[in-house]
Design an enzyme around this catalytic site. Structure first.
Site, PDB file in Angstrom:
ATOM      1  N   LEU A 204      -0.307   6.517  -1.280  1.00  0.00           N
ATOM      2  CA  LEU A 204       0.658   7.622  -1.130  1.00  0.00           C
ATOM      3  C   LEU A 204       0.462   8.254   0.236  1.00  0.00           C
ATOM      4  CD1 LEU A 204       0.376   9.916  -4.295  1.00  0.00           C
ATOM      5  CD2 LEU A 204       2.363   8.573  -3.624  1.00  0.00           C
ATOM      6  N   HIS A 205       1.503   8.311   1.030  1.00  0.00           N
ATOM      7  CA  HIS A 205       1.372   9.033   2.297  1.00  0.00           C
ATOM      8  C   HIS A 205       2.681   9.600   2.818  1.00  0.00           C
ATOM      9  CE1 HIS A 205       2.976   5.313   3.925  1.00  0.00           C
ATOM     10  NE2 HIS A 205       3.178   5.937   5.061  1.00  0.00           N
TER      11      HIS A 205
END
Ligand code: UD1
Length: 363
Positions: A204-205
């Site tokens: 997740l980014h």
């Protein structure tokens, strides 16, 4: 022929690796590699150069982090003198990061031909910084190389001459196929005490997911349940780590024993991890494509994708951030209720060769 090749951020490195290798087969090409320094930590940059055998950059602009305007402007200021000094026949940019548009803009303003690798992808979501980078870079490029037919269609719809557009396959998949065997030797599963394939991998980014505590919290609601079922391995991006520390969500992780944070992993370790996972949950673009080739179910925690082929014929399912939808997709994936994927056309490990052959003929 002199070509300046630009990389800046982590997902660029696997795309440039096969191109640098292909140039070395052509005596008449002088390939120069420029690193903008957008990503600079050892584990976000140097490690990939070592693992993928990418030559040391000839020049590192050392621009580092900043707001979008600052980062883009600093890259442009630092790149312009390099182009003026080297007078290349072409500048080649890959992907959709700030380094891509910054260097592309410098090149065309100096009258240098611009080549864009991974052109034409569109999520349709203009709140995504990468979407703006894609649209702008494509609109000023002279040669545009596409990974999937949707990219070709998007470019034609935007009025780009068909003569400039080439469907060539995917350089990132060249790298995956070239390193698949090598990755099998990684001992990351032992290091993480993982047995068999009963684990999930999470990345997740995206700012839309991790900069907003409400949305990040909703994703964690689903993960709280998943980590009771199987370990969730989470190599954490620096942006995401920063956000977890600065809001109260970090505390929730302490109550999730199956949730296992690691530093960002190198290419070979991550490839081994993904290949053996039961399911991958992600908001990355490239991972949607890599899981399709690896035939591992991918749950994409976004409302859209710029890589629709992975959802049409691959293992990808676009789910968004509603916990119920994430859990439904997770249950389908882990119960084997997932369509048998097909590999997209031309994702065969030969994209870099096609690209360099076309560059030689066209420029
Ligand atoms: C960038 C790209 C994104 C890509 C992602 C892959 C843009 C607009 N975004 O996002 O498309 O998917 O890379 O990783 O170009 N940081 C470090 N060490 C580093 C690099 C960054 O700690 O080596 C931290 C900094 O605090 C920085 C933050 O991460 O402010 C974000 O980095 P940045 O390059 O601005 O964007 P990414 O989120 O990495």
């Amino acid at each position: 022929m002199k070509i300046l090749n630009v990389v800046g951020a982590r997902p660029n490195f696997m795309k440039i690796a096969p191109l640098m290798a292909e140039y070395s087969q052509h005596e008449d090409i002088h390939a120069i590699l420029i690193h903008t320094g957008q990503h600079y930590d050892e584990i976000m940059s140097k490690l990939f150069f070592n693992e993928l055998g990418i030559p040391e950059p000839d020049i590192n602009l050392e621009v580092g982090s900043g707001s979008h305007a600052v980062q883009t402007a600093e890259i442009m200021k630092a790149f312009e003198p390099v182009v003026l000094e080297h007078k290349p026949d072409a500048v080649l940019v890959v992907g959709d990061v700030n380094s891509t548009i910054a260097c592309g803009l410098v090149a065309v303003k100096l009258g240098v031909k611009l080549v864009h690798v991974e052109a034409g992808l569109r999520s349709g979501d203009r709140t995504m910084p990468e979407e703006i980078n894609r649209v702008l870079t494509d609109s000023i490029s002279d040669l545009l190389f596409c990974t999937e037919q949707s990219g070709v269609n998007n470019l034609l719809r935007e009025g780009i001459s068909p003569k400039r557009i080439h469907m060539v396959g995917h350089v990132m998949i060249d790298t995956l196929l070239r390193n698949k065997e090598k990755a099998k030797k990684s001992n990351i599963l032992n290091l993480l005490n993982l047995d068999g394939d009963d684990f999930a991998v999470l990345t997740l980014h995206r700012p839309s997911n991790v900069d907003d505590p409400v949305i990040f919290g909703r994703i964690l609601d689903a993960l709280t349940i998943i980590q009771n079922d199987m370990p969730v391995i989470f190599p954490i991006h620096p942006r995401t780590r920063k956000n977890l520390v600065s809001c109260s969500l970090g505390k929730r992780l302490e109550e999730m024993p199956g949730f296992r944070l690691t530093d960002p992993l190198g290419y070979l370790d991550f490839l081994k991890l993904m290949s053996n996972a039961k399911v991958v949950l992600t908001d990355s673009g490239g991972i949607q494509e890599e899981t399709t080739v690896l035939k591992v179910p991918c749950i994409t925690l976004r409302e859209n994708t710029e890589r629709p082929i992975t959802a049409e014929i691959g293992t990808n399912q676009i789910v968004g951030t509603d916990p119920q939808k994430i859990l439904a997709a997770y249950r389908n994936a882990t119960s084997g209720n997932w369509r048998e994927p097909q590999i997209p056309p031309l994702w065969d490990g030969k994209a870099a060769k096609r690209i360099v052959d076309i560059i030689v003929k066209s420029i």
